[in-house]
Scaffold this active site. Structure first.
Site: not given
Ligand SMILES: Cc1ncc(C[n+]2csc(CCOP(=O)(O)OP(=O)(O)O)c2C)c(N)n1
Ligand SMILES: [Mg+2]
Lengths: 336, 326
Positions: B60, B129
């Protein structure tokens, strides 16, 4: 002089092969950086400059050699130790000093300071101060060059202290994976702030990592700007012609502390003297004298002219006004 | 009008912009061959090829940074985060590079790009998450932040975000990708920074965005049964924020509630409340209330998660409370 000369290292092949003009140019440009940095030191002591100030003294040959290996349109992406690169790229010394003073005439209008020198037209693409976070950006510039097929090469500098941090690894991984036209150059000046390499790196030879990124590599002790030029040129050509990245480790040394607040007490005098003895700038001066018979006086005159140039730059920078208060609102967003 | 899912509206927006401008490309994990973890890029690799639909390794920080670096050279990247939870490891790139580059370089560089992906809690994904990043990114000058709840808004706002010369954070939601709605056939853009009144009402202003829009609309239905006429304003953009629409509504209803997929401490909702009391103090008949996540990491267990996320019934209670009913 004679007694000293005997202890000095022999002149290198790079210096021997260079013409007098090349030597004179490189010497002058290295000395410009050094005198600029010395003036910055003085200005800092007098309170004209605040914040962090990281000097490039001792490493000048890298910026000069790199500049000689580049082509118009190529990009330098550097760390916060960026003054030398800006000057080598031909950025205006007054604008550089004005940036350090936080004035409107600065390279980026006084909003960046020492660590954020940018000059797009000169190929000076920063100026980054979060360790390692410019490595993916440089890969991105190279990605764009490949996407646009514009033949531009990005040369990304990082410190030995930046080798372990995540973004460095990710940026190099993507550059290797996608075959991006970029050259990563680790300026290994043996210290990350006060910490010697041995306490930051698990393996001494940083270029061993290149294999894992699918890159070619090169590693050498910096002796003079021509050696830097020639060895970097190989990597720059590889980037431009084959769209392949390279990892280069340059062994070098900074003569001053990490920044102005660091007296550098963690190093011995013997170590410092050893490196001063083979200061690439002094080696270049010696080559001019020993190989081309340039007189001490002639070199003095060059120095005087540079001192004059840098003093004028400092005075002009000081005459530049502070940014107007409204300036802080500028460039937060691009207004359409 | 065509009826599309949000994921299709997003795909169409990207496709149209890629057809219009060959500087636009999509980069992220699984965006190409797999066509997106949530299938938002179906058909794009086939149509545009690997040069413009780029699968990345799990990096990322690396590909967010590559996007910024490419944007600085004039390209128009769309960076997809599989979910915004993983933007946490690219946070530095977004806040220190994308958001700062224009200002820090005295205007010499800028980063015209979009970071997009699902945000906030979905269903039983556990604490790491289920994070809402609205407040983190909306906090940062230099970024624009958009959050969408309908296919029409998703398409029009994403197209505008791709054309915007600034870095735009574009929030979607895992649980809303399948939401269907009408989308105009003709090309249209929706300006960033303009709220949308999803339901007009006279009694209470209910502010929401992203996933909380559905909660707000459900709560407004419940309130209607109790005789409360609720005005539901979907902010759509958190930065720039359409304060005028908010203030106009509050001055009309004299009451406001915020419903937020996010935590109570120092959040976007808190900011909205602060702004309303600063600007509409004299118009207010009751304190402004906020219904949001409980101040806890999200639990996996279905019942616990349900309790942590705001529900329409709780919003109804708040609407009644600011109306001195119930
Ligand atoms: C992510 C991050 N952590 C810490 C710092 C603070 N810091 C600035 S320079 C530096 C040392 C870096 O050394 P090196 O990479 O070897 O570069 P050099 O200064 O020697 O040129 C540190 C720790 C930072 N700027 N960014
Ligand atoms: Mg170092």
């Amino acid at each position: 002089m004679d007694g000293q000369t005997r202890d000095l290292p022999p002149l290198t092949e790079g210096l021997k092969a260079a013409s007098q003009d090349e030597l004179a140019h490189a010497f002058k440009e290295m000395l410009r950086i050094r005198r600029f940095e010395e003036n910055a030191t003085r200005a800092y002591t007098r309170g004209k400059i605040s914040g962090f100030l990281h000097l490039y003294i001792g490493q000048e040959a890298i910026a000069i050699g790199t500049n000689l290996a580049m082509r118009e349109g190529d990009r330098i992406v550097a760390t916060y130790r960026d003054h030398g690169f800006a000057l080598a790229q031909g950025c205006d010394a007054t604008a550089c000093m004005a940036e350090l003073f936080g004035r409107s005439g600065g390279l980026v209008g006084g909003v960046g300071g020492s660590m954020h020198f940018f000059d797009r037209d000169k190929g000076m693409w920063g100026g980054y101060a979060i360790i390692g976070n410019h490595v993916p950006l440089a890969a991105g510039h190279a990605f764009a060059a490949k996407y646009l097929s514009d033949g531009k090469v990005t040369i990304c500098f990082l410190g030995d202290g930046a080798v372990g941090i995540g973004p460095t690894h990710e940026g190099m991984t993507l550059a290797g994976l996608w075959g991006l036209p970029v050259v990563f150059v680790v300026e290994n000046n043996r210290y990350s702030m006060g910490t010697p390499l041995g306490r930051t790196l698990p393996v001494e030879d940083i270029t061993l990592r290149a294999q894992g990124y699918g890159m070619e590599s090169d590693r050498f002790e910096v002796t003079d700007p021509f050696q830097v030029r020639d060895r970097l040129k190989v990597a720059v050509d590889r980037a431009r012609e084959e769209s392949k990245p390279t990892l280069i480790e340059l062994l070098t040394y900074r003569f001053r502390g990490h920044s102005m607040s660091d007296p550098g007490k963690y190093r011995t005098k013997a170590e410092l003297d050893g490196f001063r003895n083979r200061d690439p700038m002094e080696m270049t001066r010696r080559a001019l004298m020993e190989l081309h018979g340039v007189s001490e006086d002639a070199l003095e005159a060059v120095d005087e002219a540079i001192i004059e140039e840098m003093d004028v730059a400092m005075a002009s920078a000081d005459a530049s006004p502070q940014p107007v208060p409204e300036h802080r609102f500028k460039n937060v967003y691009v207004e359409e | 009008m065509a009826v599309l899912q949000i994921r299709e509206a997003i795909r169409d927006a990207m496709r149209e912009e890629m057809l219009r401008d060959d500087r636009v490309f999509l980069m992220g994990e699984e965006v190409g061959h797999y066509e997106g973890a949530y299938k938002c890029s179906q058909g794009l690799l086939k149509e545009f090829g690997e040069k413009r639909v780029i699968d990345t390794p799990i990096t990322e920080t690396g590909f967010a940074g590559v996007g910024i670096g490419a944007a600085m050279c004039g390209l128009r990247p769309i960076i997809e985060f599989m979910t915004f939870n993983f933007s946490a490891v690219a946070f530095d790139q977004i806040i220190n590079n994308a958001a700062k580059i224009h200002h820090m370089t005295g205007g010499q560089f800028h980063a015209p790009m979009v970071f997009r992906g699902p945000n906030a809690a979905a269903h039983m994904l556990g604490s790491t998450h289920s994070q809402a990043f609205d407040t983190f990114y909306a906090h940062i000058p230099g970024l624009k932040v958009v959050s969408v709840a309908t296919p029409k808004d998703a398409k029009g706002l994403l197209k505008a975000a791709i054309r915007d010369p600034n870095p735009v954070i574009f929030f979607e939601s895992e649980v809303q990708y399948g939401v269907k709605g009408e989308v105009p056939e003709d090309e249209y853009l929706i300006e960033l920074g303009v709220a949308d009144t999803k339901r007009e009402g006279a009694d209470v202003t209910l502010l929401c965005w992203g996933q909380s829009v559905a909660i707000a609309l459900a709560a407004a239905e419940l309130a209607q049964e109790k005789g409360l006429d609720v005005e539901v304003i979907d902010l759509r953009s958190l930065r720039p924020l359409d304060e005028q629409t908010i203030f106009d509504s509050v001055r009309k209803t004299n009451r406001a509630v915020v419903v937020e997929h996010g935590w109570p401490y120092g959040g976007v909702g808190s900011h909205l409340i602060a702004r309303i009391q600063e600007e509409c103090f004299d118009a207010l008949d009751a304190p402004v209330l906020k219904v949001c996540y409980e101040d806890l990491p999200m639990s996996y267990a279905e019942n616990l998660e349900h309790l942590t996320i705001p529900q329409p019934s709780q919003v109804l209670e708040a609407l009644e409370e600011v109306s001195y009913r119930g």
